[in-house]
Scaffold this motif. Structure first.
Motif, mmCIF file in Angstrom:
data_model
loop_
_atom_site.group_PDB
_atom_site.id
_atom_site.type_symbol
_atom_site.label_atom_id
_atom_site.label_comp_id
_atom_site.label_asym_id
_atom_site.label_seq_id
_atom_site.Cartn_x
_atom_site.Cartn_y
_atom_site.Cartn_z
ATOM 1 N N PRO A 227 106.634 61.170 -50.044
ATOM 2 C CA PRO A 227 105.377 60.429 -49.804
ATOM 3 C C PRO A 227 105.429 59.630 -48.501
ATOM 4 N N PRO A 228 104.284 59.483 -47.828
ATOM 5 C CA PRO A 228 104.254 58.712 -46.577
ATOM 6 C C PRO A 228 104.586 57.242 -46.836
ATOM 7 N N PRO A 229 105.119 56.562 -45.823
ATOM 8 C CA PRO A 229 105.504 55.152 -46.014
ATOM 9 C C PRO A 229 104.276 54.270 -46.254
ATOM 10 N N SER A 230 104.504 53.207 -47.030
ATOM 11 C CA SER A 230 103.437 52.236 -47.284
ATOM 12 C C SER A 230 103.437 51.196 -46.166
ATOM 13 N N GLU A 231 102.413 50.355 -46.168
ATOM 14 C CA GLU A 231 102.372 49.255 -45.183
ATOM 15 C C GLU A 231 103.583 48.349 -45.344
ATOM 16 N N ALA A 232 104.036 48.157 -46.601
ATOM 17 C CA ALA A 232 105.212 47.309 -46.855
ATOM 18 C C ALA A 232 106.466 47.918 -46.227
ATOM 19 N N ASP A 233 106.567 49.277 -46.309
ATOM 20 C CA ASP A 233 107.726 49.958 -45.706
ATOM 21 C C ASP A 233 107.747 49.736 -44.195
ATOM 22 N N ILE A 234 106.575 49.808 -43.586
ATOM 23 C CA ILE A 234 106.489 49.647 -42.130
ATOM 24 C C ILE A 234 106.803 48.203 -41.738
ATOM 25 N N GLU A 235 106.274 47.227 -42.528
ATOM 26 C CA GLU A 235 106.548 45.823 -42.233
ATOM 27 C C GLU A 235 108.039 45.518 -42.367
#
Length: 569
Positions: A227-235
């Motif tokens: 699955p693509p990364p979430s906003e939390a993963d990017i932060e």
């Protein structure tokens, strides 16, 4: 010995069909072709006593004399006729050998048969080298007479039948004759692309070539599994970048060694790269890529729309405008959902193009080419043509002879329509209405060739509204310098024209027909830079095979037919 102008097949015949007591092996196989035995003027009788090896497939087989031996009719595809082979029971299990479809390779001695037998020579087997057995309960091609419709369901095996193997040899002869004709007349063979970005006919019935669907499916599967990364993963990843940046700053303020600072900078770069990858992956969406509400073809394999070609004509024109006389011979494709006996989704076209030539030259070339093909079959493919006359169409040899020897009738489209209208007034009924401006239907074409003139007819100067944009506009501004060669049995065999070499007129024709100019910019360059009068035509190769053999359905004259709903193998 044959001279240099003799075709290779005739040169081979000059050697193998002589009446001396020798027989040639196949050049790349340890066997003798059946053709080189039974196609001799003496039917092979002059070879009696010769020891040879042959291979082939059993057409029919039967045991005889209380199963003491078997008679087999063997065929290897080199000719229509079979060679009779006699195998004694002590040489092999006769029950396997007599099954239709069995493959055999045997050593034996050629012998004269008893008086009164049809065959001139037969093979007495001394040793069975190879057997490819067949289970008769499962083999789909028994020796009973099979319909061509039935054979289409077994396209991978149908070449073993007499009809399809004869068609294949005739097709081969026509292909060889094609190259021979154009070589003889100074044409160069040019291989044009199968994948194209332009629609030659402007009809839009093209197969699209794209990787967008397969790539979309791969992406969808990948996004499910990873699955693509979430906003939390990017932060979180950005936070690591900040931490790594702080590490570098602290090391620099502490005046750490270059090695320590370098290692910290490398970690910082790795963290930044990870953020970029996560941000890029987060943008991925399942489905076909779109831009401004439309499919984004810049993401496709060729970065633009691409199709399977409907004709090599436009591309080969570019070579005619440099090399003068050229031709292409290759597969073409139409995404036309047609189930008629005259249409295929994949078929072959022969397309010559001649520079410094006008419509009359085009007609002269087309007529000479068709005559050459017909004469070639009469001279070089007689046995197979006689098979066709016996089994398929008793008039096929007479038709070839007539076309080879008879001057073609030439009439304008307007004259053709007038003749058809006159026929209607006299009581002739056509399914398709006749009036000036229509595209002639097959029934109209066959009426002209089979009833009215009883020979091939070339119709020329068609209304511009029913012809392609590239055909030269005539002075009357209503017709174009187009021509069709119509023949008995199939109707239109060839379509051609003088091409429009005047830049301003071809531009106006493109605009008239509502075609986009951009895909044809390269084609327009041929008119911008060193334009020349030129002409050409296209011959539907399968239609020529239909015409020659008398077979009714075009699906039976191409090795692997493709049509709506079917693309076997």
């Amino acid at each position: 010995m044959a001279d240099d102008s003799t075709p290779p097949s005739a040169q081979l015949a000059a050697v193998t069909l002589s009446n001396d007591a020798s027989v040639l092996k196949a050049e790349f196989s340890d066997r003798v072709l059946i053709r080189s035995i039974i196609s001799r003027p003496d039917g092979g009788s002059g070879l009696a006593g010769q020891k040879i090896r042959i291979g082939g497939w059993v057409k029919t087989g039967r045991k005889a004399d209380k199963d003491a031996f078997a008679f087999l009719e063997l065929n290897d595809g080199s000719c229509a006729s079979n060679l009779q082979v006699i195998v004694k029971a002590d040489k092999y299990d006769l029950g396997q050998l007599v099954q239709t479809g069995t493959c055999l390779s045997v050593d034996g001695v050629l012998k004269l048969p008893p008086d009164g037998k049809k065959q001139k020579v037969e093979l007495d087997v001394e040793k069975v080298i190879h057997v490819g057995p067949v289970d008769p309960a499962k083999y789909p091609l028994p020796k009973t007479r099979l319909t061509l419709e039935f054979l289409r369901e077994h396209v991978h095996l149908r070449s073993r039948t007499n009809t399809i193997s004869a068609v294949t040899r005739i097709r081969n002869a026509l292909a060889f004759a094609t190259h021979s004709f154009f070589h003889k007349h100074g044409f160069l063979y040019v291989q044009t692309p199968i994948i194209t970005t332009s629609d030659c006919e402007g009809a839009g019935e093209m197969f699209q070539v794209t990787t967008l669907f397969s790539e979309a499916e791969k992406l969808e599967k990948d996004l499910i599994e990873n699955p693509p990364p979430s906003e939390a993963d990017i932060e979180a990843a950005k936070l690591i970048v900040k931490e790594r940046g702080d590490d570098v700053a602290q090391l620099k303020s502490a005046k750490a060694s270059k090695q320590e600072i370098g290692a910290a900078v490398a970690e910082l770069k790795k963290a930044k790269d990870n953020v970029l990858k996560l941000e890029e992956r987060s943008k991925l969406k399942p489905g076909i890529p779109r831009k401004d509400g439309k499919v984004d073809y810049t993401q496709d394999f060729f970065a633009r729309q691409a199709f399977l070609t409907v004709s090599g004509q436009l591309q080969v024109e570019s070579y005619a405008c440099a090399l003068s006389s050229v031709y292409t011979f290759g597969p073409t494709f139409r995404a036309e959902n047609s189930h008629t006996s005259r249409h295929l989704a994949e078929f072959w076209m022969v397309e010559p193009e001649i520079a410094f030539a006008e419509l009359e030259d085009d007609m002269n070339c087309a007529e000479a080419y068709v005559k050459f093909l017909c004469q070639w079959l009469l001279d070089d493919c007689r046995e197979d043509m006689e098979f066709m006359a016996d089994k398929i169409d008793k008039t096929c040899i007479d038709r070839l002879t007539m076309v080879a020897k008879t001057p073609f009738k030439r009439i304008t489209y307007t004259e053709a329509v007038d003749l058809l209208i006159d026929a209607v007034k006299k009581g002739k009924k056509f399914e398709n209405h006749v009036e000036w401006g229509i595209d002639l239907a097959s029934e109209h074409e066959r009426y002209l060739t089979e009833v009215l003139f009883q020979k091939p007819v070339i119709v020329y100067n068609y209304p511009k509204g029913i012809k392609a944009f590239y055909m030269r506009l005539n002075d009357d501004l209503k017709t174009v310098a187009a021509m069709d060669v119509l023949v008995p049995k199939v109707g239109e065999l060839i379509g051609g024209s003088q091409r429009e070499e005047r830049y301003d007129i071809i531009m106006s024709r493109i605009e008239e027909m509502g075609l986009p100019a951009e895909p044809y910019e390269w084609y327009l360059d041929l008119r911008r830079f060193g334009t020349v009068k030129h002409c050409g035509f296209g011959l539907g190769f399968e239609r020529m095979v239909l015409f020659a053999t008398g077979i009714d359905n075009i699906r039976d004259v191409i090795p692997f037919p493709r049509y709506p709903g079917r693309a076997d193998l």
